[in-house]
Write a protein that holds these residues in place. Structure first.
Motif, PDB file in Angstrom:
ATOM      1  N   MET A 120     -57.368 -62.615  20.880  1.00  0.00           N
ATOM      2  CA  MET A 120     -56.373 -62.677  21.714  1.00  0.00           C
ATOM      3  C   MET A 120     -56.480 -61.137  22.132  1.00  0.00           C
ATOM      4  SD  MET A 120     -52.268 -63.058  21.489  1.00  0.00           S
ATOM      5  CE  MET A 120     -52.345 -64.737  21.305  1.00  0.00           C
ATOM      6  N   SER A 121     -56.317 -60.869  23.540  1.00  0.00           N
ATOM      7  CA  SER A 121     -56.321 -59.580  24.187  1.00  0.00           C
ATOM      8  C   SER A 121     -54.947 -59.157  24.376  1.00  0.00           C
ATOM      9  CB  SER A 121     -57.193 -59.446  25.320  1.00  0.00           C
ATOM     10  OG  SER A 121     -57.053 -58.114  26.004  1.00  0.00           O
ATOM     11  N   ILE A 122     -54.553 -57.900  24.032  1.00  0.00           N
ATOM     12  CA  ILE A 122     -53.322 -57.444  24.107  1.00  0.00           C
ATOM     13  C   ILE A 122     -53.485 -56.350  25.434  1.00  0.00           C
ATOM     14  CG2 ILE A 122     -52.329 -58.025  22.251  1.00  0.00           C
ATOM     15  CD1 ILE A 122     -52.372 -55.120  21.333  1.00  0.00           C
ATOM     16  N   THR A 123     -54.556 -56.179  26.067  1.00  0.00           N
ATOM     17  CA  THR A 123     -54.562 -55.279  27.218  1.00  0.00           C
ATOM     18  C   THR A 123     -53.895 -55.817  28.277  1.00  0.00           C
ATOM     19  OG1 THR A 123     -56.753 -54.637  26.185  1.00  0.00           O
ATOM     20  CG2 THR A 123     -56.348 -54.159  28.594  1.00  0.00           C
ATOM     21  N   PRO A 124     -53.181 -55.114  28.725  1.00  0.00           N
ATOM     22  CA  PRO A 124     -52.606 -55.463  30.238  1.00  0.00           C
ATOM     23  C   PRO A 124     -53.584 -56.127  31.301  1.00  0.00           C
ATOM     24  CG  PRO A 124     -51.666 -53.416  29.763  1.00  0.00           C
ATOM     25  CD  PRO A 124     -52.917 -53.672  28.751  1.00  0.00           C
ATOM     26  N   CYS A 125     -53.476 -57.432  31.892  1.00  0.00           N
ATOM     27  CA  CYS A 125     -54.390 -57.965  32.610  1.00  0.00           C
ATOM     28  C   CYS A 125     -53.784 -58.538  33.933  1.00  0.00           C
ATOM     29  CB  CYS A 125     -55.275 -58.716  31.944  1.00  0.00           C
ATOM     30  SG  CYS A 125     -54.608 -60.052  30.957  1.00  0.00           S
ATOM     31  N   PRO A 126     -52.920 -58.197  34.554  1.00  0.00           N
ATOM     32  CA  PRO A 126     -52.294 -58.816  35.796  1.00  0.00           C
ATOM     33  C   PRO A 126     -53.439 -59.324  36.785  1.00  0.00           C
ATOM     34  CG  PRO A 126     -52.080 -56.543  36.051  1.00  0.00           C
ATOM     35  CD  PRO A 126     -52.588 -56.513  34.647  1.00  0.00           C
ATOM     36  N   ILE A 127     -53.175 -60.290  37.440  1.00  0.00           N
ATOM     37  CA  ILE A 127     -53.968 -60.690  38.442  1.00  0.00           C
ATOM     38  C   ILE A 127     -53.326 -60.643  40.015  1.00  0.00           C
ATOM     39  CG2 ILE A 127     -55.150 -62.963  39.348  1.00  0.00           C
ATOM     40  CD1 ILE A 127     -55.131 -64.047  36.403  1.00  0.00           C
ATOM     41  N   PRO A 128     -53.962 -60.229  40.673  1.00  0.00           N
ATOM     42  CA  PRO A 128     -53.545 -59.870  42.264  1.00  0.00           C
ATOM     43  C   PRO A 128     -53.293 -61.228  42.876  1.00  0.00           C
ATOM     44  CG  PRO A 128     -55.570 -59.415  42.361  1.00  0.00           C
ATOM     45  CD  PRO A 128     -55.354 -59.722  40.852  1.00  0.00           C
TER      46      PRO A 128
ATOM     47  N   ASP B 204     -44.037 -54.235  31.237  1.00  0.00           N
ATOM     48  CA  ASP B 204     -43.936 -52.989  31.751  1.00  0.00           C
ATOM     49  C   ASP B 204     -45.295 -52.189  32.244  1.00  0.00           C
ATOM     50  OD1 ASP B 204     -41.328 -53.069  31.851  1.00  0.00           O
ATOM     51  OD2 ASP B 204     -41.068 -51.874  30.162  1.00  0.00           O
ATOM     52  N   ALA B 205     -46.410 -52.366  31.224  1.00  0.00           N
ATOM     53  CA  ALA B 205     -47.747 -51.945  31.332  1.00  0.00           C
ATOM     54  C   ALA B 205     -48.433 -52.553  32.663  1.00  0.00           C
ATOM     55  CB  ALA B 205     -48.621 -52.090  30.225  1.00  0.00           C
ATOM     56  N   CYS B 206     -48.210 -53.804  32.714  1.00  0.00           N
ATOM     57  CA  CYS B 206     -48.706 -54.563  33.728  1.00  0.00           C
ATOM     58  C   CYS B 206     -48.322 -54.163  35.142  1.00  0.00           C
ATOM     59  CB  CYS B 206     -48.742 -56.324  33.614  1.00  0.00           C
ATOM     60  SG  CYS B 206     -49.714 -56.860  32.413  1.00  0.00           S
TER      61      CYS B 206
ATOM     62  N   GLN C  15     -49.633 -51.120  36.208  1.00  0.00           N
ATOM     63  CA  GLN C  15     -50.831 -51.212  36.950  1.00  0.00           C
ATOM     64  C   GLN C  15     -50.819 -51.657  38.469  1.00  0.00           C
ATOM     65  OE1 GLN C  15     -53.496 -53.493  34.682  1.00  0.00           O
ATOM     66  NE2 GLN C  15     -53.988 -52.101  33.212  1.00  0.00           N
ATOM     67  N   VAL C  16     -49.873 -52.584  38.474  1.00  0.00           N
ATOM     68  CA  VAL C  16     -49.736 -53.306  39.726  1.00  0.00           C
ATOM     69  C   VAL C  16     -49.250 -52.146  40.779  1.00  0.00           C
ATOM     70  CG1 VAL C  16     -48.526 -55.023  41.153  1.00  0.00           C
ATOM     71  CG2 VAL C  16     -49.350 -55.604  39.062  1.00  0.00           C
ATOM     72  N   VAL C  17     -48.261 -51.442  40.490  1.00  0.00           N
ATOM     73  CA  VAL C  17     -47.812 -50.370  41.345  1.00  0.00           C
ATOM     74  C   VAL C  17     -48.972 -49.459  41.697  1.00  0.00           C
ATOM     75  CG1 VAL C  17     -46.181 -48.586  41.522  1.00  0.00           C
ATOM     76  CG2 VAL C  17     -45.454 -50.818  40.734  1.00  0.00           C
ATOM     77  N   LYS C  18     -49.468 -48.983  40.556  1.00  0.00           N
ATOM     78  CA  LYS C  18     -50.665 -47.902  40.767  1.00  0.00           C
ATOM     79  C   LYS C  18     -51.608 -48.253  41.805  1.00  0.00           C
ATOM     80  CE  LYS C  18     -53.234 -45.099  38.076  1.00  0.00           C
ATOM     81  NZ  LYS C  18     -53.912 -44.783  36.600  1.00  0.00           N
ATOM     82  N   LYS C  19     -52.033 -49.825  41.812  1.00  0.00           N
ATOM     83  CA  LYS C  19     -53.052 -50.223  42.712  1.00  0.00           C
ATOM     84  C   LYS C  19     -52.651 -50.578  44.029  1.00  0.00           C
ATOM     85  CE  LYS C  19     -55.815 -51.812  38.773  1.00  0.00           C
ATOM     86  NZ  LYS C  19     -56.498 -52.982  37.830  1.00  0.00           N
ATOM     87  N   GLY C  20     -51.213 -50.713  44.124  1.00  0.00           N
ATOM     88  CA  GLY C  20     -50.621 -51.060  45.349  1.00  0.00           C
ATOM     89  C   GLY C  20     -50.657 -52.328  45.744  1.00  0.00           C
ATOM     90  N   TRP C  21     -50.667 -53.358  44.749  1.00  0.00           N
ATOM     91  CA  TRP C  21     -50.795 -54.875  45.083  1.00  0.00           C
ATOM     92  C   TRP C  21     -49.470 -55.376  45.676  1.00  0.00           C
ATOM     93  CZ3 TRP C  21     -53.146 -56.900  39.791  1.00  0.00           C
ATOM     94  CH2 TRP C  21     -54.257 -56.280  39.783  1.00  0.00           C
ATOM     95  N   GLU C  22     -49.415 -56.502  46.242  1.00  0.00           N
ATOM     96  CA  GLU C  22     -48.162 -57.029  47.071  1.00  0.00           C
ATOM     97  C   GLU C  22     -47.629 -57.916  45.996  1.00  0.00           C
ATOM     98  OE1 GLU C  22     -46.562 -56.729  50.062  1.00  0.00           O
ATOM     99  OE2 GLU C  22     -47.670 -54.993  50.241  1.00  0.00           O
ATOM    100  N   GLY C  23     -48.337 -58.663  45.480  1.00  0.00           N
ATOM    101  CA  GLY C  23     -47.868 -59.447  44.429  1.00  0.00           C
ATOM    102  C   GLY C  23     -48.861 -59.752  43.226  1.00  0.00           C
ATOM    103  N   TRP C  24     -48.328 -60.373  42.046  1.00  0.00           N
ATOM    104  CA  TRP C  24     -49.272 -60.430  41.122  1.00  0.00           C
ATOM    105  C   TRP C  24     -48.722 -61.553  40.087  1.00  0.00           C
ATOM    106  CZ3 TRP C  24     -47.490 -58.833  36.167  1.00  0.00           C
ATOM    107  CH2 TRP C  24     -46.069 -58.190  36.017  1.00  0.00           C
ATOM    108  N   SER C  25     -49.794 -61.991  39.296  1.00  0.00           N
ATOM    109  CA  SER C  25     -49.405 -63.040  38.275  1.00  0.00           C
ATOM    110  C   SER C  25     -49.680 -62.715  36.877  1.00  0.00           C
ATOM    111  CB  SER C  25     -50.090 -64.258  38.938  1.00  0.00           C
ATOM    112  OG  SER C  25     -49.993 -65.279  37.919  1.00  0.00           O
ATOM    113  N   CYS C  26     -49.354 -63.358  35.867  1.00  0.00           N
ATOM    114  CA  CYS C  26     -49.661 -63.328  34.523  1.00  0.00           C
ATOM    115  C   CYS C  26     -50.886 -64.339  34.204  1.00  0.00           C
ATOM    116  CB  CYS C  26     -48.339 -63.432  33.533  1.00  0.00           C
ATOM    117  SG  CYS C  26     -47.509 -61.966  33.995  1.00  0.00           S
TER     118      CYS C  26
END
Length: 77
Positions: A1-9, A32-34, A37-48
């Motif tokens: 199991m990975s505990i690295t943040p991995c949001p999907i755009p 919070d870590a995800c 990342q999302v804010v830093k990448k400038g994504w409009e939306g994201w999912s887990c």
């Protein structure tokens, strides 16, 4: 199991609370870590959706705890 943040755009922001509940785990220890990342990448939306921690919940209050924790909750003084 990975505990690295991995949001999907997602192609757009989630504007409905029910959609947020189905797409994200607000009680994930990595939320919070995800989000960072999302804010830093400038994504409009994201999912887990693709995350190993998708079903893992830390500190999710039950209805009683939530009511008590809210300012002006039913038993606030």
């Amino acid at each position: 199991m990975s505990i690295t943040p991995c949001p999907i755009p997602l192609p757009s922001a989630l504007r409905d609370e029910e959609m947020v509940d189905t797409q994200r785990n607000l009680f994930c220890p990595n939320y919070d870590a995800c989000l960072h990342q999302v804010v830093k990448k400038g994504w409009e939306g994201w999912s887990c959706r693709g995350c190993d921690l998708r079903r893992f919940r830390v500190g999710q209050p039950d209805a009683q705890q939530f009511a008590v924790a809210r300012p002006g909750g039913w038993d606030a003084q």
